[in-house]
Scaffold this motif. Structure first.
Motif, PDB file in Angstrom:
ATOM      1  N   ARG A 113      -9.526   5.143  -1.498  1.00  0.00           N
ATOM      2  CA  ARG A 113      -9.117   4.811  -0.135  1.00  0.00           C
ATOM      3  C   ARG A 113      -9.979   5.613   0.835  1.00  0.00           C
ATOM      4  O   ARG A 113     -10.010   6.841   0.774  1.00  0.00           O
ATOM      5  CB  ARG A 113      -7.630   5.149   0.038  1.00  0.00           C
ATOM      6  N   TYR A 172      -1.332  -1.457  17.603  1.00  0.00           N
ATOM      7  CA  TYR A 172       0.028  -1.807  17.215  1.00  0.00           C
ATOM      8  C   TYR A 172       0.790  -2.563  18.290  1.00  0.00           C
ATOM      9  O   TYR A 172       1.611  -3.402  18.004  1.00  0.00           O
ATOM     10  CB  TYR A 172       0.820  -0.557  16.811  1.00  0.00           C
ATOM     11  N   ASN A 180      -8.033   9.018   5.676  1.00  0.00           N
ATOM     12  CA  ASN A 180      -7.216   9.742   6.663  1.00  0.00           C
ATOM     13  C   ASN A 180      -7.870  11.107   6.886  1.00  0.00           C
ATOM     14  O   ASN A 180      -9.087  11.193   6.963  1.00  0.00           O
ATOM     15  CB  ASN A 180      -5.761   9.848   6.188  1.00  0.00           C
ATOM     16  N   THR A 204       0.810  -1.210   0.000  1.00  0.00           N
ATOM     17  CA  THR A 204       0.000   0.000   0.000  1.00  0.00           C
ATOM     18  C   THR A 204       0.847   1.266   0.000  1.00  0.00           C
ATOM     19  O   THR A 204       2.053   1.213   0.227  1.00  0.00           O
ATOM     20  CB  THR A 204      -0.967  -0.018   1.210  1.00  0.00           C
TER      21      THR A 204
HETATM   22  C1  LIG Z   1       6.768   5.050   5.888  1.00  0.00           C
HETATM   23  C2  LIG Z   1       5.292   5.138   5.625  1.00  0.00           C
HETATM   24  C3  LIG Z   1       4.825   5.863   4.559  1.00  0.00           C
HETATM   25  C4  LIG Z   1       3.453   5.949   4.275  1.00  0.00           C
HETATM   26  N1  LIG Z   1       3.039   6.633   3.175  1.00  0.00           N
HETATM   27  C5  LIG Z   1       1.734   6.619   2.834  1.00  0.00           C
HETATM   28  C6  LIG Z   1       1.321   7.170   1.600  1.00  0.00           C
HETATM   29  O1  LIG Z   1       2.123   7.667   0.796  1.00  0.00           O
HETATM   30  N2  LIG Z   1       0.001   7.124   1.326  1.00  0.00           N
HETATM   31  C7  LIG Z   1      -0.909   6.545   2.175  1.00  0.00           C
HETATM   32  O2  LIG Z   1      -2.105   6.532   1.874  1.00  0.00           O
HETATM   33  N3  LIG Z   1      -0.534   5.988   3.330  1.00  0.00           N
HETATM   34  C8  LIG Z   1       0.764   5.988   3.666  1.00  0.00           C
HETATM   35  N4  LIG Z   1       1.166   5.347   4.815  1.00  0.00           N
HETATM   36  C9  LIG Z   1       0.180   4.587   5.615  1.00  0.00           C
HETATM   37  C10 LIG Z   1       0.175   3.129   5.133  1.00  0.00           C
HETATM   38  O3  LIG Z   1      -0.321   3.038   3.813  1.00  0.00           O
HETATM   39  C11 LIG Z   1      -0.659   2.189   6.014  1.00  0.00           C
HETATM   40  O4  LIG Z   1      -2.009   2.567   5.973  1.00  0.00           O
HETATM   41  C12 LIG Z   1      -0.225   2.172   7.475  1.00  0.00           C
HETATM   42  O5  LIG Z   1       1.175   2.184   7.592  1.00  0.00           O
HETATM   43  C13 LIG Z   1      -0.771   0.924   8.190  1.00  0.00           C
HETATM   44  O6  LIG Z   1      -0.338  -0.250   7.534  1.00  0.00           O
HETATM   45  P1  LIG Z   1       0.887  -1.141   8.105  1.00  0.00           P
HETATM   46  O7  LIG Z   1       0.523  -1.541   9.510  1.00  0.00           O
HETATM   47  O8  LIG Z   1       0.942  -2.319   7.168  1.00  0.00           O
HETATM   48  O9  LIG Z   1       2.106  -0.305   8.054  1.00  0.00           O
HETATM   49  C14 LIG Z   1       2.526   5.281   5.105  1.00  0.00           C
HETATM   50  C15 LIG Z   1       3.004   4.530   6.190  1.00  0.00           C
HETATM   51  C16 LIG Z   1       4.356   4.444   6.449  1.00  0.00           C
HETATM   52  C17 LIG Z   1       4.812   3.614   7.599  1.00  0.00           C
END
Ligand SMILES: Cc1cc2nc3c(=O)[nH]c(=O)nc-3n(C[C@H](O)[C@H](O)[C@H](O)COP(=O)(O)O)c2cc1C
Length: 333
Positions: A200, A242, A152, A22
């Protein structure tokens, strides 16, 4: 038994697995905005290791946007060159890729931070035209589609939310009216381009008077009616989970939403273990699961999972990568 590494379809897109990398910002550019070799390398590792589809990092609309410093945009000199290379690279491994558009502020030409209640009809048309132009650019650069981030606390999430939108015209009031700004964009793109459109969305808004989980189902139905090809749920409200490393708390809701829609729903947030992902796949109707931080910690971890038939991400969910807005693992890089 279904397996996360089974081939499947996300709408018209053929996927090598049920796992989606994602949206994850890169923040790695040099020479006036060109992507660094590390970014290309990361995309290749992600695509090669068995990922089903990739959603890019945020592409911001305006250089004064709050997320601009941490993200990329479609207006820099190397956009077509860099991203045609990236889309070609991941297509080599038969992995589709969507460009993610997300903006926090909108500049309608008169006001740099115009809020949903104050944007004029001309401003709405301008915003819609800019999103459609971004879709056109994504298409020219070889992306298979676009993801509109209306989750978000981004601008469109605020626009569709009754907590922020008290407009009295055809873009405010009922759910249908508040979603119209996006529905019209989707219809226009689907009528003119062959692109997958993913939206999203937040499962709900925790603020009193905000979007409820029931209203979100109505919103997703309207997005589907307009032509959206998939829905992704954000995991923003689950930060409390988390620490516990337990199953994503929106599994039941994602299942309910899946049953209400004819387009696929992508679940996300805190998914770390192959066995748990397979459990979701086999005990619910949710078919697609998205991960972000595990790919930051180790871009090619799926290759090991695939080979071993099991695995747990090395990501400790410390969230430093998120806080620092970098695709850099502070523990394992
Ligand atoms: C380093 C980082 C960068 C992220 N960049 C974006 C982004 O560009 N667009 C977005 O919609 N969410 C972004 N997120 C949120 C993630 O898409 C995701 O919803 C969130 O990290 C939860 O998923 P996870 O537990 O698998 O990390 C980012 C998260 C992290 C950790």
């Amino acid at each position: 038994m279904k397996d996360i590494f089974d081939e499947c379809y996300l709408g018209d897109l053929k996927l090598n697995s049920h796992i989606i990398r994602t949206g994850t910002w890169e923040t790695e550019t040099e020479d006036g905005g060109f992507l660094t070799p590390k970014v290309f390398d990361r995309y290749e590792k992600i695509a090669k290791s068995g990922t089903g589809a990739i959603i890019s990092e945020i592409f911001a609309l305006d250089h004064r946007d709050r997320f601009y410093p941490y993200s990329t945009n479609t207006n820099y000199k190397g956009f077509f060159k860099d991203y045609k290379e990236i889309t070609d690279l991941v297509h080599k491994y038969n992995v589709p890729i969507l460009g993610q558009l997300a903006f926090f502020y909108y500049n309608d030409g008169l006001n740099q931070k115009v809020e949903p209640n104050d944007i004029s009809l001309e401003g709405i048309r301008r915003l819609q035209a800019e999103v459609i132009m971004a879709a056109k650019k994504f298409s020219f650069a070889g992306f298979d589609g676009m993801q509109i981030n209306m989750g978000n606390n981004f601008y469109l999430a605020r626009f569709i939310n009754p907590y922020f939108n008290q407009r009295e015209d055809s873009y405010g009031g009922s759910t249908e009216n508040r979603v119209r700004i996006v529905s019209e964009i989707i219809k226009l793109i689907k009528d003119n381009f062959d692109m997958h459109i993913s939206c999203r969305v937040n499962p709900n808004d925790v603020r009193k008077g905000g979007i409820t989980q029931e209203e979100n189902i109505e919103i997703c139905k309207l997005l589907e009616k307009a032509g959206a090809d998939s829905i992704q749920l954000t995991g923003r409200t689950i930060s409390y989970a988390y620490e516990e490393m337990r199953l994503n708390p929106f599994v039941d809701y994602a299942n309910k939403l899946t049953n209400e829609l004819n387009i696929p729903v992508i679940l996300g947030g805190n998914l770390r273990e192959m066995s748990k992902l397979n459990e979701i796949l086999n005990t619910t109707n949710v078919e697609f699961m998205s991960l972000s931080k595990p790919f930051v910690a180790q871009p090619d971890f799926l290759a090991e999972w695939k080979e071993n038939g099991e695995g747990v991400s090395i990501c400790q969910s410390c969230n430093n990568c998120y806080s620092k807005k970098e695709s850099y693992c502070f523990k394992f890089d």
